[in-house]
Design a protein around this motif. Structure first.
Motif, PDB file in Angstrom:
ATOM      1  N   LEU A 280      63.257 -27.399 -17.022  1.00  0.00           N
ATOM      2  CA  LEU A 280      63.004 -28.653 -17.731  1.00  0.00           C
ATOM      3  C   LEU A 280      61.578 -29.117 -17.474  1.00  0.00           C
ATOM      4  O   LEU A 280      60.881 -29.564 -18.402  1.00  0.00           O
ATOM      5  CB  LEU A 280      64.010 -29.721 -17.277  1.00  0.00           C
ATOM      6  CG  LEU A 280      63.813 -31.119 -17.881  1.00  0.00           C
ATOM      7  CD1 LEU A 280      63.869 -31.073 -19.409  1.00  0.00           C
ATOM      8  CD2 LEU A 280      64.865 -32.081 -17.350  1.00  0.00           C
ATOM      9  N   LEU A 281      61.113 -29.007 -16.241  1.00  0.00           N
ATOM     10  CA  LEU A 281      59.762 -29.437 -15.887  1.00  0.00           C
ATOM     11  C   LEU A 281      58.719 -28.685 -16.713  1.00  0.00           C
ATOM     12  O   LEU A 281      57.765 -29.283 -17.233  1.00  0.00           O
ATOM     13  CB  LEU A 281      59.527 -29.209 -14.388  1.00  0.00           C
ATOM     14  CG  LEU A 281      58.096 -29.404 -13.875  1.00  0.00           C
ATOM     15  CD1 LEU A 281      57.639 -30.830 -14.107  1.00  0.00           C
ATOM     16  CD2 LEU A 281      58.015 -29.062 -12.390  1.00  0.00           C
ATOM     17  N   LYS A 282      58.871 -27.379 -16.851  1.00  0.00           N
ATOM     18  CA  LYS A 282      57.860 -26.557 -17.517  1.00  0.00           C
ATOM     19  C   LYS A 282      57.895 -26.705 -19.033  1.00  0.00           C
ATOM     20  O   LYS A 282      56.908 -26.369 -19.706  1.00  0.00           O
ATOM     21  CB  LYS A 282      58.072 -25.087 -17.145  1.00  0.00           C
ATOM     22  CG  LYS A 282      57.739 -24.779 -15.691  1.00  0.00           C
ATOM     23  CD  LYS A 282      58.079 -23.338 -15.341  1.00  0.00           C
ATOM     24  CE  LYS A 282      57.791 -23.053 -13.871  1.00  0.00           C
ATOM     25  NZ  LYS A 282      58.187 -21.668 -13.493  1.00  0.00           N
ATOM     26  N   ASN A 283      58.989 -27.196 -19.584  1.00  0.00           N
ATOM     27  CA  ASN A 283      59.122 -27.227 -21.042  1.00  0.00           C
ATOM     28  C   ASN A 283      59.073 -28.616 -21.657  1.00  0.00           C
ATOM     29  O   ASN A 283      58.873 -28.739 -22.875  1.00  0.00           O
ATOM     30  CB  ASN A 283      60.421 -26.532 -21.460  1.00  0.00           C
ATOM     31  CG  ASN A 283      60.354 -25.024 -21.288  1.00  0.00           C
ATOM     32  OD1 ASN A 283      59.868 -24.316 -22.162  1.00  0.00           O
ATOM     33  ND2 ASN A 283      60.830 -24.531 -20.155  1.00  0.00           N
ATOM     34  N   ARG A 284      59.261 -29.679 -20.880  1.00  0.00           N
ATOM     35  CA  ARG A 284      59.409 -31.014 -21.455  1.00  0.00           C
ATOM     36  C   ARG A 284      58.122 -31.533 -22.099  1.00  0.00           C
ATOM     37  O   ARG A 284      58.156 -32.471 -22.895  1.00  0.00           O
ATOM     38  CB  ARG A 284      59.928 -32.006 -20.392  1.00  0.00           C
ATOM     39  CG  ARG A 284      58.943 -32.271 -19.276  1.00  0.00           C
ATOM     40  CD  ARG A 284      59.572 -33.073 -18.144  1.00  0.00           C
ATOM     41  NE  ARG A 284      60.007 -34.382 -18.553  1.00  0.00           N
ATOM     42  CZ  ARG A 284      59.213 -35.438 -18.595  1.00  0.00           C
ATOM     43  NH1 ARG A 284      57.922 -35.327 -18.308  1.00  0.00           N
ATOM     44  NH2 ARG A 284      59.686 -36.607 -18.962  1.00  0.00           N
ATOM     45  N   ARG A 285      56.966 -30.917 -21.799  1.00  0.00           N
ATOM     46  CA  ARG A 285      55.703 -31.381 -22.383  1.00  0.00           C
ATOM     47  C   ARG A 285      55.275 -30.533 -23.582  1.00  0.00           C
ATOM     48  O   ARG A 285      54.203 -30.756 -24.145  1.00  0.00           O
ATOM     49  CB  ARG A 285      54.608 -31.393 -21.317  1.00  0.00           C
ATOM     50  CG  ARG A 285      54.920 -32.305 -20.140  1.00  0.00           C
ATOM     51  CD  ARG A 285      53.828 -32.300 -19.102  1.00  0.00           C
ATOM     52  NE  ARG A 285      52.671 -33.069 -19.522  1.00  0.00           N
ATOM     53  CZ  ARG A 285      51.534 -33.118 -18.841  1.00  0.00           C
ATOM     54  NH1 ARG A 285      51.408 -32.431 -17.716  1.00  0.00           N
ATOM     55  NH2 ARG A 285      50.514 -33.838 -19.270  1.00  0.00           N
TER      56      ARG A 285
END
Length: 466
Positions: A280-285
């Protein structure tokens, strides 16, 4: 022994010196301008402040309101004293700051610049020195800033401005502020003013805060690829070097890095749970999931990224307060705002840090470690911090006394008895050494006595000492 302005003044400057110029202190706050100006020989004719608690602190430190009357609301002041040497003030910044609504001149506080310009034009002081946030100079407000510069120049002044950082004046605080000053055009050489920050030695938090271990740390150099992989963040701060370990730790779930602490680092989580969180951290942006800086993802998005993902796995992370479910039934981190940190902590600075973040009136969730953290391999550095500093609680909050020292106030300055109010007042104040150095040069243009005192350029008033 701690660093303070009064015992670190240049040796060729008598303390105190005779009153040789006059000034009016607008938006006086607790006296961040008056303190250094008084040491340079200034006589305060009047000040202007409307905040009751700030007035109490101001008067408590000078205890002579009858000698320097409070003019109150600047917008209601018709004119300033005639034959005035200097006007100073920290004009309210909320209208221009990203911490405010950035309404500019549409904000009543922003309109106070009109009153400042009016009073300077009417009273024609020999010089002025004003302070504000650097946001006033940025593109979204540049038209307003150009109006201010144009009006002051048309009022008969050679006008100068510069963004100055407190660290460059001997304070371990990363604080950028706009300083705007002007010299009346009838003053000799008023159009030849040059200003450069003084030459000061690099400083660290342990130089100023006596309860911190005074233990320098020799920092090793690492390959940027080892620290950041193939993408070195473009928004690195001044004190974050791409080939060194950071000297602070950031507590957030929405950024990554070798000194970023995530909530799943601080509680018992499985490798599978860590994988889900990092996905989630790597894809949310990524823009494919939305136009915001950080976007919640739905189950289908996550399922496409994580093999064999089950809804129950996401629910477990929700139960652990790592994930939350939005109103649109999407998944995001519970700690999705950098400013709020995790468990009330946004950043912890190590004692050898060169500078803490900007002190603000609204307060910060920044803390200071009370133990050193030796250099280590990048993969061990964060774990060493968690085990030896965070979990044992070897860190503390900033005190009002810390705020005072980090802004350059003297040790004998009377601090407001309410810690929250005191920190707000110091966060609103101007950094003392910047005013001292700038004013020292400005008043030489209209004071022969000051010019004589500084015929030989003085040494920097800031040296190390504990």
């Amino acid at each position: 022994m701690q660093t303070s302005l009064f015992d670190l003044l240049p040796p060729n400057l008598p303390k105190p010196i005779a009153k040789i110029f006059t000034f009016v202190d607008l938006f006086a706050g607790i006296g961040g301008f008056r303190l250094p100006l008084s040491q340079l020989g200034g006589h305060c004719l009047a000040y202007a402040e409307i905040d009751r608690e700030a007035i109490a602190t101001y008067q408590n430190n000078w205890n002579s309101p009858e000698l320097a009357p409070n003019l109150g609301d600047v917008s209601q002041v018709e004119q300033l004293p005639l034959n005035l040497d200097l006007v100073v003030g920290g004009v309210p910044c909320q209208a221009w700051s990203i911490a405010g609504k950035t309404l500019g001149f549409a904000d009543p506080l922003g309109k106070l610049w009109f009153d400042v310009c009016r009073l300077i034009e009417q009273s024609q002081p020999k010089a002025f020195l004003l302070e504000n946030v650097k946001g006033l100079t940025e593109p979204r407000h540049r038209g307003s800033f150009d109006w201010i510069l144009h009006h002051l120049r048309n009022s008969g002044y050679c006008v100068y401005w510069q963004i100055l950082n407190s660290y460059d004046f001997g304070l371990p605080q990363d604080r950028d502020r706009l300083f705007l000053w002007g010299l009346r055009r009838d003053l000799p050489n008023c159009n030849q003013f040059k200003f450069f920050p003084p030459s000061v030695k690099p400083c660290h938090l342990y130089d100023f805060l006596e309860d911190l271990p005074n233990q320098p740390v020799k920092k090793r150099k690492f390959s940027p690829q080892l620290l950041f992989g193939n993408r070195i963040p473009a928004s690195r701060g001044r004190f974050q070097r791409s080939d060194e370990l950071n000297d602070f730790f950031l507590f957030t779930d929405v950024r990554d890095g070798h000194t970023t602490i995530h909530s799943w680092d601080l509680m018992e989580t499985s490798d599978r749970q860590k994988l889900i969180c990092e996905t989630l951290l790597k894809n949310r942006r990524k823009k494919k999931y939305g136009s915001r800086d950080g976007n919640p993802l739905n189950f289908s998005h996550l399922q496409a990224l994580i093999p064999n993902l089950q809804r129950s796995e996401l629910k477990q992370l929700v139960d652990q307060n790592i994930f939350r479910i939005t109103a649109d039934h999407l998944f995001d981190f519970e700690n999705s705002k950098i400013s709020t940190g995790i468990n009330g902590v946004a950043r912890i600075f190590l004692p050898h840090a060169q500078a803490i973040g900007t002190l603000t009136a609204s307060g910060t969730k920044d803390f200071i470690a009370t133990a050193t953290l030796p250099d280590a391999e990048p993969q061990e550095y964060k774990q060493n911090f968690i085990k030896s500093i965070y979990l044992p609680g070897k860190f503390r909050a900033l005190t009002p006394q810390d705020y005072a020292k980090l802004q350059g106030f003297s040790e004998d300055f009377a601090i407001h008895p309410n810690p929250a109010i005191a920190k707000k007042q110091f966060g609103n104040a101007v950094s003392i050494p910047i005013v001292y150095h700038l004013a020292q040069l400005i008043i030489q243009y209209f004071s022969l006595e000051i010019s004589a005192r500084f015929r030989d350029p003085p040494q920097s008033p800031f040296k190390r000492g504990r």
